[in-house]
Design an enzyme around this catalytic site. Structure first.
Site, mmCIF file in Angstrom:
data_model
loop_
_atom_site.group_PDB
_atom_site.id
_atom_site.type_symbol
_atom_site.label_atom_id
_atom_site.label_comp_id
_atom_site.label_asym_id
_atom_site.label_seq_id
_atom_site.Cartn_x
_atom_site.Cartn_y
_atom_site.Cartn_z
ATOM 1 N N HIS A 5 0.837 -1.211 0.000
ATOM 2 C CA HIS A 5 0.000 0.000 0.000
ATOM 3 C C HIS A 5 0.866 1.253 0.000
ATOM 4 C CE1 HIS A 5 -3.327 -2.556 2.151
ATOM 5 N NE2 HIS A 5 -3.032 -3.001 0.940
ATOM 6 N N HIS A 34 -9.159 -2.468 -5.078
ATOM 7 C CA HIS A 34 -8.068 -2.686 -4.136
ATOM 8 C C HIS A 34 -7.011 -3.605 -4.736
ATOM 9 C CE1 HIS A 34 -5.945 -3.087 -0.331
ATOM 10 N NE2 HIS A 34 -5.822 -4.369 -0.653
ATOM 11 N N ASP A 72 -3.091 -2.821 -5.224
ATOM 12 C CA ASP A 72 -1.997 -3.699 -4.812
ATOM 13 C C ASP A 72 -0.985 -3.885 -5.941
ATOM 14 O OD1 ASP A 72 -2.723 -4.191 -2.190
ATOM 15 O OD2 ASP A 72 -3.670 -6.119 -2.604
ATOM 16 N N HIS A 127 -0.210 -10.886 -4.911
ATOM 17 C CA HIS A 127 1.194 -10.557 -4.692
ATOM 18 C C HIS A 127 2.134 -11.590 -5.305
ATOM 19 C CE1 HIS A 127 -0.446 -7.575 -2.068
ATOM 20 N NE2 HIS A 127 -0.925 -8.462 -1.235
#
Length: 335
Positions: A115, A274, A278, A301
């Site tokens: 973030h 969101h 990311d 991720h």
């Protein structure tokens, strides 16, 4: 200036109409970086908060840094800790967050940096020294908005060394057996991202969003979007030592068709937005912004990091666009 996690945070954020989002990776000329020079923070700024997964209180200071320094984290609570460059090849874990460490001391880590990295990326901060006295960045409200606010408070400073951009020269694709994938494609200018998700929880379901990366679009469309979790997963995560700092104040919790947060969602597509935010943070671990189009489907991720490793696996995939001096500095730094 010090801002704590308890300090009220107010921002006037009005998302653009959904019809205004692009349906392809076409980049308009006005989306190119406004300046070819590197940037840093004008002054240091500190925040205090808890880590999303550790639950520990942490103090973090964003400091200015000279040209060519890059984004570097320092664990000031450990005297033996060496600086950790925020780079894809220093990523040591991607389970629910992006975690970095030096190869020589993998046990000294900084977790959940995505973030903050997204806010630095969107604000064009090339160089910063980040001091942190714990193993994880503070989660604050679970989005990038408060990190963006910190950067606004600190201000930005233009440096003398020209900025280098990484141009993607040919498509790079990584995928998983589940059908999740992430891809980078060549683009004539700028950096654009598209993300789609598909969750079993009906309140999330299938969502998609696309946008070119610039500061205005970041703030209006994705920066304020919070991390999320299904209620049924919380107990299992806590047994693994994760999500100890999570709450309805810093994460969206869903169950079936219901959002359990009393204030509900900030946007109907907050979930996919969101995930796109990311990716803005994870892909800044390339060391520079990209001249490319990114497309992800159920990407997180792990795939975001695998994509960068695949990109840099061959010199035929990319090149620096910018001054020769800047490029040589970065090549020395990554050698």
């Amino acid at each position: 200036m010090q801002i704590t996690a308890e300090t009220p945070f107010k921002a006037s954020i009005v998302p653009l109409p959904l019809s205004s989002t692009p349906s392809s990776f076409s980049i308009l000329p006005g989306n190119a970086p406004r300046t070819p020079l590197q940037n840093t923070l004008k002054k240091a700024i500190t925040c205090v908060g808890i880590g999303l997964h550790s639950g520990a209180q942490v103090r973090m200071t964003l400091n200015p840094a000279p040209a060519g320094h890059g984004i570097v984290f320092e664990r000031v609570d450990l005297t033996s800790s060496a600086p950790i460059a925020a780079r894809y090849d220093n990523v040591v874990c991607t389970r629910l967050s992006t975690v970095i460490a030096n190869s020589g001391t993998p046990e000294i880590r900084v977790a959940t940096i995505e973030h903050l990295m997204a806010a630095l990326h969107a604000n064009g901060i090339d160089n910063a020294r980040i001091e942190i006295d714990g193993p994880e960045t503070p989660v604050l409200d679970g989005s990038a908005a408060e990190f963006d606010f910190l950067i606004q408070c600190a201000g930005t400073q233009i440096l003398e060394l020209p900025r280098a951009v990484i141009e993607v020269l040919r498509p790079v694709h990584v995928e998983e057996e589940s059908g999740a994938f992430a891809e980078l494609r060549p683009a004539r200018s700028g950096f654009a991202l598209a993300m789609s998700i598909d969750f079993s929880a009906s309140v999330i379901g299938q969502q998609r969003h696309a946008m070119p990366l610039n500061l205005e679009r970041f703030r209006q469309e994705v920066g304020f979007c919070r991390t999320f979790v299904e209620r049924k997963e919380i107990e299992a995560l806590q047994k693994m030592g994760l999500a100890r700092g999570g709450s309805l104040h810093n994460a969206i919790v869903v169950e079936g068709e219901t959002v359990l947060n009393p204030c509900g969602l900030r946007h109907p597509k907050e979930f996919v937005r969101h995930k796109l935010m990311d990716a803005v943070g994870d892909l800044y671990l390339a060391g520079h912004t990209l001249q490319a189009g990114f497309m992800g489907h159920k990407s997180g991720h792990t795939l975001n990091n695998k994509l960068l490793r695949a990109l840099f696996a061959s010199a035929e995939n990319w090149r620096f666009v910018g001054s020769e001096e800047s490029s040589r500095t970065e090549l020395r730094a990554t050698a």
